[in-house]
Design a protein around this motif. Structure first.
Motif, PDB file in Angstrom:
ATOM      1  N   TRP A  33       0.818  -1.225   0.000  1.00 64.85           N
ATOM      2  CA  TRP A  33       0.000   0.000   0.000  1.00 64.85           C
ATOM      3  C   TRP A  33       0.848   1.270   0.000  1.00 64.85           C
ATOM      4  N   GLN A  34       1.847   1.299   0.882  1.00 62.35           N
ATOM      5  CA  GLN A  34       2.616   2.526   1.060  1.00 62.35           C
ATOM      6  C   GLN A  34       4.087   2.256   0.726  1.00 62.35           C
ATOM      7  N   ASP A  61       0.167  -8.666  -1.098  1.00 63.20           N
ATOM      8  CA  ASP A  61      -1.138  -8.016  -1.258  1.00 63.20           C
ATOM      9  C   ASP A  61      -0.983  -6.702  -2.008  1.00 63.20           C
ATOM     10  N   ASN A  62      -1.865  -6.498  -2.982  1.00 61.07           N
ATOM     11  CA  ASN A  62      -1.786  -5.299  -3.799  1.00 61.07           C
ATOM     12  C   ASN A  62      -3.194  -4.818  -4.119  1.00 61.07           C
ATOM     13  N   ALA A  63      -3.290  -3.687  -4.791  1.00 62.07           N
ATOM     14  CA  ALA A  63      -4.589  -3.163  -5.231  1.00 62.07           C
ATOM     15  C   ALA A  63      -4.357  -2.221  -6.385  1.00 62.07           C
ATOM     16  N   ARG A  65      -5.271   0.687  -6.743  1.00 64.76           N
ATOM     17  CA  ARG A  65      -5.037   2.091  -6.398  1.00 64.76           C
ATOM     18  C   ARG A  65      -3.761   2.330  -5.593  1.00 64.76           C
ATOM     19  N   TYR A  66      -3.004   1.280  -5.260  1.00 66.32           N
ATOM     20  CA  TYR A  66      -1.805   1.515  -4.448  1.00 66.32           C
ATOM     21  C   TYR A  66      -0.731   2.204  -5.281  1.00 66.32           C
ATOM     22  N   GLY A  67      -0.114   3.195  -4.692  1.00 63.40           N
ATOM     23  CA  GLY A  67       0.905   3.983  -5.365  1.00 63.40           C
ATOM     24  C   GLY A  67       1.620   4.848  -4.347  1.00 63.40           C
ATOM     25  N   PRO A  68       1.744   6.094  -4.588  1.00 66.25           N
ATOM     26  CA  PRO A  68       1.247   6.890  -5.695  1.00 66.25           C
ATOM     27  C   PRO A  68       2.142   6.774  -6.942  1.00 66.25           C
ATOM     28  N   PRO A  69       1.557   7.131  -8.129  1.00 68.68           N
ATOM     29  CA  PRO A  69       0.134   7.332  -8.391  1.00 68.68           C
ATOM     30  C   PRO A  69      -0.586   5.987  -8.442  1.00 68.68           C
ATOM     31  N   HIS A  70      -1.924   6.016  -8.545  1.00 71.70           N
ATOM     32  CA  HIS A  70      -2.684   4.788  -8.699  1.00 71.70           C
ATOM     33  C   HIS A  70      -2.009   3.894  -9.742  1.00 71.70           C
ATOM     34  N   ARG A  71      -2.032   2.585  -9.504  1.00 71.62           N
ATOM     35  CA  ARG A  71      -1.467   1.556 -10.368  1.00 71.62           C
ATOM     36  C   ARG A  71       0.035   1.339 -10.140  1.00 71.62           C
ATOM     37  N   ALA A  72       0.727   2.295  -9.482  1.00 69.72           N
ATOM     38  CA  ALA A  72       2.198   2.213  -9.450  1.00 69.72           C
ATOM     39  C   ALA A  72       2.695   0.985  -8.681  1.00 69.72           C
ATOM     40  N   ALA A  73       2.019   0.598  -7.600  1.00 69.86           N
ATOM     41  CA  ALA A  73       2.530  -0.532  -6.808  1.00 69.86           C
ATOM     42  C   ALA A  73       2.395  -1.832  -7.602  1.00 69.86           C
ATOM     43  N   GLU A  74       1.365  -1.944  -8.450  1.00 70.44           N
ATOM     44  CA  GLU A  74       1.272  -3.148  -9.288  1.00 70.44           C
ATOM     45  C   GLU A  74       2.350  -3.123 -10.371  1.00 70.44           C
ATOM     46  N   ARG A  75       2.702  -1.930 -10.807  1.00 73.18           N
ATOM     47  CA  ARG A  75       3.810  -1.869 -11.797  1.00 73.18           C
ATOM     48  C   ARG A  75       5.136  -2.251 -11.150  1.00 73.18           C
ATOM     49  N   THR A  76       5.345  -1.793  -9.908  1.00 70.47           N
ATOM     50  CA  THR A  76       6.579  -2.160  -9.195  1.00 70.47           C
ATOM     51  C   THR A  76       6.688  -3.676  -9.101  1.00 70.47           C
ATOM     52  N   ILE A 296       1.184  -6.982   6.830  1.00 69.47           N
ATOM     53  CA  ILE A 296       2.015  -5.879   7.310  1.00 69.47           C
ATOM     54  C   ILE A 296       2.580  -5.061   6.149  1.00 69.47           C
ATOM     55  N   GLY A 297       2.931  -3.838   6.469  1.00 68.04           N
ATOM     56  CA  GLY A 297       3.704  -3.011   5.553  1.00 68.04           C
ATOM     57  C   GLY A 297       5.071  -2.802   6.167  1.00 68.04           C
ATOM     58  N   VAL A 298       6.094  -2.640   5.342  1.00 70.63           N
ATOM     59  CA  VAL A 298       7.413  -2.299   5.877  1.00 70.63           C
ATOM     60  C   VAL A 298       8.091  -1.337   4.914  1.00 70.63           C
ATOM     61  N   SER A 299       8.970  -0.503   5.460  1.00 70.35           N
ATOM     62  CA  SER A 299       9.727   0.376   4.578  1.00 70.35           C
ATOM     63  C   SER A 299      11.206   0.016   4.544  1.00 70.35           C
ATOM     64  N   SER A 300      11.580  -1.112   5.181  1.00 72.46           N
ATOM     65  CA  SER A 300      12.972  -1.573   5.094  1.00 72.46           C
ATOM     66  C   SER A 300      13.024  -3.074   5.386  1.00 72.46           C
TER      67      SER A 300
END
Ligand code: NDP
Length: 330
Positions: A33-34, A61-63, A65-76, A296-300
């Motif tokens: 998500w983030q 887990d993805n969606a 709208r996760y990004g920013p911008p929307h779609r970006a997390a699925e592209r990652t 969970i989310g993690v940034s590292s």
């Protein structure tokens, strides 16, 4: 350089059965998500996801709208699926969601066939895969007949574009109703994704946890660390780069004196148990037998390693659970 996943990746992380389905999920799953959008370094994102996979976290887990911008997390994630993770696609449990707020077009949000099925096409394109393992309706939509939403989810499965379906943020009455509709379609509801932490116990109070057990669907609970509030990081101040510094969903004014004094007590309890508050908080959601996985989310990578240690904590005593009840909001 070629990525080769650790040979012992399934040696330690426990897996749990999802409701009355045949699917096992890791006790901890990773959400994008983030900090998995275009706003964070790709190399860090890649390192986190590959490290998670090496540790047995095969569920991501993805969606839409996760990004920013929307779609970006699925592209990652799609970048990784085309390269490093390509040989492992069959091991991965990938989810996507549609139906949350998504841009100005009125038909690309909500629970309609149009919103769900056209979003799924874009998710498959961005992920670079023929199917997702779990396809969710993200946010309840009372303006669309539930039959239409259930029908769209069932279509995704019948078309081979999703293996299972889920819902998220549904109240128990709507969850029960869609579970019935899906069963009639021959596509049982696999899983519900609600928020749950010792700072938000609504699923224990509103009957959703009981319903999951009765109906036989799993629960994968999001924000088990209350987005980081259930760690020791905000006890003194807001550290640089932390989510509360720059997020629409976690505001500095949530970190007030009441929060600090309550959290300090929980932190003390965790220390007495030889663990951190984050580890205590994760262990607490996983003690609930209705819960299949904590998302969970993690940034590292360090946060991930730290959080996985939650699975090795000592069992809670009744006295400890009483202290948690006293200082956790409920
Ligand atoms: P958490 O409650 O686990 O919060 C994660 C954040 O807390 C991290 O990004 C990090 O933020 C901080 N953190 C994590 N571990 C530590 C640690 N050990 N020490 C200090 N800080 C730590 O979950 P999220 O709120 O991120 O949600 C997890 C996933 O759930 C999402 O990615 C998404 O997949 C899903 N979700 C689904 C929703 C839905 O409507 N269905 C809604 C929300 C989430 P930082 O370092 O940046 O401060």
């Amino acid at each position: 350089d070629v990525f080769k996943a650790a040979d012992d990746r399934y040696a330690s992380l426990p897996y749990r059965r999802t409701g009355r389905s045949g699917l096992d999920l890791p006790a901890l799953s990773l959400g994008l998500w983030q900090k998995f959008g275009a706003d964070y370094a790709y190399d860090t994102q890649r390192d986190i996801i590959l490290h998670a996979f090496d540790l047995g976290i095969s569920h991501i887990d993805n969606a839409n709208r996760y990004g920013p911008p929307h779609r970006a997390a699925e592209r990652t994630l799609g970048r990784l699926l085309r390269r490093e993770l390509a040989p492992y696609r069959h091991e991965l449990v990938l989810s996507s969601k549609a139906g949350g707020v998504f841009g100005p077009n009125p038909n690309l949000r909500g629970g309609s066939r149009k919103a769900l099925l056209s979003s799924l096409e874009l998710s498959l394109r961005d992920l670079g895969t023929d199917y997702v393992d779990i396809f969710y309706h993200h946010t309840p939509d009372e303006t669309t007949p539930l039959e239409e939403t259930a029908g769209a989810l069932a279509t995704a499965v019948k078309a081979g574009k999703a293996l299972y379906v889920g819902i998220s943020n549904y109240r128990p009455d709507r969850a029960e109703a869609i579970a019935r509709l899906l069963r009639a379609e021959g596509v049982p509801l696999l899983i519900h994704q609600p928020r749950y932490s010792l700072y938000d116990r609504s699923i224990d109070r509103n009957g959703l946890a009981d319903l999951a057990v009765e109906e036989g669907f799993g629960l994968i609970v999001y924000s088990p660390l209350a987005q980081g509030l259930l760690t020791d990081k905000y006890l003194e101040s807001i550290p640089d780069g932390a989510r509360a510094q720059n997020s629409d969903f976690l505001k500095p004014d949530q970190i007030d004196e009441t929060y600090r004094s309550r959290t300090a007590q929980l932190n003390k309890l965790a220390e007495g148990r030889g663990q951190s508050l984050a580890q205590l908080a994760l262990q607490w959601v996983l003690r609930n037998p209705a819960v299949t996985s904590a998302l969970i989310g993690v940034s590292s990578k360090e946060q991930l390693d730290h959080n996985l240690e939650a699975l090795n904590g000592p069992e809670f005593t009744d006295e400890e659970l009483a202290v948690i009840d006293e200082y956790g909001v409920h």
